[in-house]
Design a protein around this motif. Structure first.
Motif, PDB file in Angstrom:
ATOM      1  N   HIS A   1      24.367  27.903 -19.032  1.00  0.00           N
ATOM      2  CA  HIS A   1      23.320  27.481 -18.099  1.00  0.00           C
ATOM      3  C   HIS A   1      23.167  28.446 -16.920  1.00  0.00           C
ATOM      4  CE1 HIS A   1      23.657  23.640 -20.261  1.00  0.00           C
ATOM      5  NE2 HIS A   1      22.469  23.375 -19.794  1.00  0.00           N
TER       6      HIS A   1
ATOM      7  N   TYR B   1      20.103  30.489 -17.333  1.00  0.00           N
ATOM      8  CA  TYR B   1      19.017  29.490 -17.309  1.00  0.00           C
ATOM      9  C   TYR B   1      18.678  29.131 -15.865  1.00  0.00           C
ATOM     10  CZ  TYR B   1      16.780  24.918 -18.165  1.00  0.00           C
ATOM     11  OH  TYR B   1      15.931  23.837 -18.192  1.00  0.00           O
TER      12      TYR B   1
ATOM     13  N   ASN C   1      18.238  34.621 -21.895  1.00  0.00           N
ATOM     14  CA  ASN C   1      18.508  33.212 -22.181  1.00  0.00           C
ATOM     15  C   ASN C   1      18.533  32.928 -23.674  1.00  0.00           C
ATOM     16  OD1 ASN C   1      18.765  31.158 -19.890  1.00  0.00           O
ATOM     17  ND2 ASN C   1      17.180  32.520 -19.109  1.00  0.00           N
TER      18      ASN C   1
END
Length: 484
Positions: free
Chosen positions: A93, A96, A375
């Protein structure tokens, strides 16, 4: 009251809302053009359907496990590997989170100015610094709790889902209303237009497809709430695959109608969705209304996703963290229960990735493409643990009972898990290759290649270092206890 009341069509709709979004269509069209239609059908049949059905069996087998993927890994292998699964789920993450502030800025620019010039005209260093300020602001706010924003974000997410479907309906229906509408991509009635060229360049783009259809493990809690999981769950997943297929294919055709497949705009990944709604607004005589509604809902959705994704993955990693693998300082909480050092580590890692473009990215469009591709390389790494757990489950299939089984033959089940595992790894590795011409900008090409390789490696290495620090802490505490 019997809780097993969820029907197959409900699970299919819930999963569709979790998995799908307009960005999946825009990002993949920008890389493959109209031939992505064939790619969607292949990825759904060969990867997504088995992936979703594998998740169903894991969720059904370990129905009392609260930790999701890490619990599946712990039940089928070891606590150490379960820790690495939890770490991977959290650490993917980081890129992200680094991309969310850029998305917020882009959406704000379109809502305010009606085009993409507000952000595209900004120097990359200014975009990076503005993104850092936005991220640090929401990192701070997340420590205070943002329950209201998360509720609003949930509503915005539903609105975004509706806008994605509306885009397809409006675009596909536009020629019927406006017979004079010019189709941007030539020969859209010819089958050959949709056949990809299966060369090395093509295979470097499939990580984006894997990234788009990933996340099915989120639906695992619903498996055991169904009336008859063994029969109804597969129906729900085939419904999900059908809806994704229709949305992906018609969405890509809609993009082909609006943007020429043989001359894809350089800023399509940055501004494509907004520009598409702007074009449709012009066709339907409502001006910028559709684009502004999309920009505002997207901005609110991105803000909520940023806030939620700071806290939720961190809680999953550290809520029941094993002291053998996670150092005490990382598990420390304030009097209000905030994981202060967890937030600090998140802040440091995300800030580094936000500021990385200052070294080797020259413009906003290149920045968005690099971050989106990064990503697509990093995020699917968490899916590897799903398939690993499924392979281990099939190796010891006699020890486990499940109301729903993807396949009843454990050897075939193991092969299915191995196929998904290696396909994901293959896509991630080839996805590291930059999607720009080396001759045009060799410095940017090397920057993207190096960062695409080093980012996942460094993030995983940090996770490997923490257990050593935890062991050292434990030895120190034991020594102090002995002295006392």
């Amino acid at each position: 009251m019997n809780q097993k009341q969820i029907r197959w069509f409900t699970v299919g709709l819930i999963a569709f809302n979790m998995v799908w979004g307009l960005g999946n269509v825009v990002n993949n069209y920008s890389q493959q053009g109209i031939s992505v239609v064939t790619s969607w059908l292949l990825i759904l049949a060969l990867y997504f359907i088995p992936y979703a059905l594998i998740v169903g069996q894991l969720g059904s087998t370990f129905k009392d496990s609260r930790g999701g993927v890490s619990s599946w890994v712990e039940n089928t292998s070891t606590k150490r590997l379960a820790y690495y699964a939890a770490w991977t789920y959290w650490v993917v993450h980081i890129p992200y989170l680094a991309q969310k502030p850029q998305a917020i800025l882009i959406a704000l620019g379109w809502a305010v100015k009606g085009d993409g010039t507000m952000v595209s005209a900004m120097p990359v260093n200014l975009v990076a610094l503005a993104s850092l300020v936005i991220f640090l602001l929401f990192l701070y706010l997340s420590t205070k709790g943002l329950s209201t924003l998360k509720v609003i974000g949930g509503l915005a997410g539903t609105a975004m889902f509706v806008m994605s479907i509306l885009f397809i309906l409006l675009a596909v229906g536009a020629p019927a209303i406006h017979s004079s509408m010019e189709i941007a991509t030539p020969n859209m009635t010819s089958v050959s237009t949709y056949i990809p060229k299966f060369d090395f360049s093509y295979f470097t783009t499939i990580s984006m497809l894997v990234f788009a259809v990933g996340g099915a493990e989120k639906i695992s809690p619903y498996v055991n709430q169904m009336k008859n999981p063994s029969k109804e769950f597969p129906k729900g997943m085939f419904l999900l695959a059908g809806m994704v297929a229709v949305s992906a294919v018609l969405g890509s055709i809609a993009m082909g109608m609006l943007f020429a497949s043989d001359n894809i705009p350089a800023d399509l990944m940055t501004n494509g969705a907004y520009s598409a709604f702007q074009k449709l607004g012009a066709y339907y005589g409502v001006g910028n209304l559709l684009m502004v509604v999309y920009a505002l809902t997207n901005m609110i959705g991105q803000i909520s996703a940023l806030a939620f994704s700071i806290d939720a993955p961190l809680q999953i990693l550290l809520a029941d963290a094993d002291p053998m693998y996670v150092p005490e300082w990382l598990r420390q909480r304030t009097a209000k229960g905030t994981l202060k050092n967890g937030y600090l580590l998140t802040g440091i890692l995300v800030s580094i990735i936000i500021l990385l473009p200052l070294i080797g990215i020259g413009n906003m469009d290149a920045l968005v493409k690099w971050m989106t591709n990064l990503n697509s390389v990093v995020m699917p790494m968490r899916y590897l643990w799903v398939f690993f757990a499924y392979m281990m489950l099939n190796k010891a299939w006699k020890n486990y009972q499940s109301e729903y089984k993807f396949v009843k033959n454990p050897k075939i089940g193991f092969i299915a898990g191995a196929w998904c595992f290696f396909f994901t790894a293959f896509a991630c590795i080839l996805g590291m290759v930059p999607k720009l011409d080396f001759a045009t900008d060799p410095k940017a090409w090397w920057f993207q290649l190096i960062t695409n390789i080093l980012t996942p490696v460094v993030l995983i290495l940090i996770g490997m270092i923490l257990p050593a620090i935890a062991r050292r802490d434990q030895k120190k505490n034991q020594a102090m206890a002995t002295v006392k």
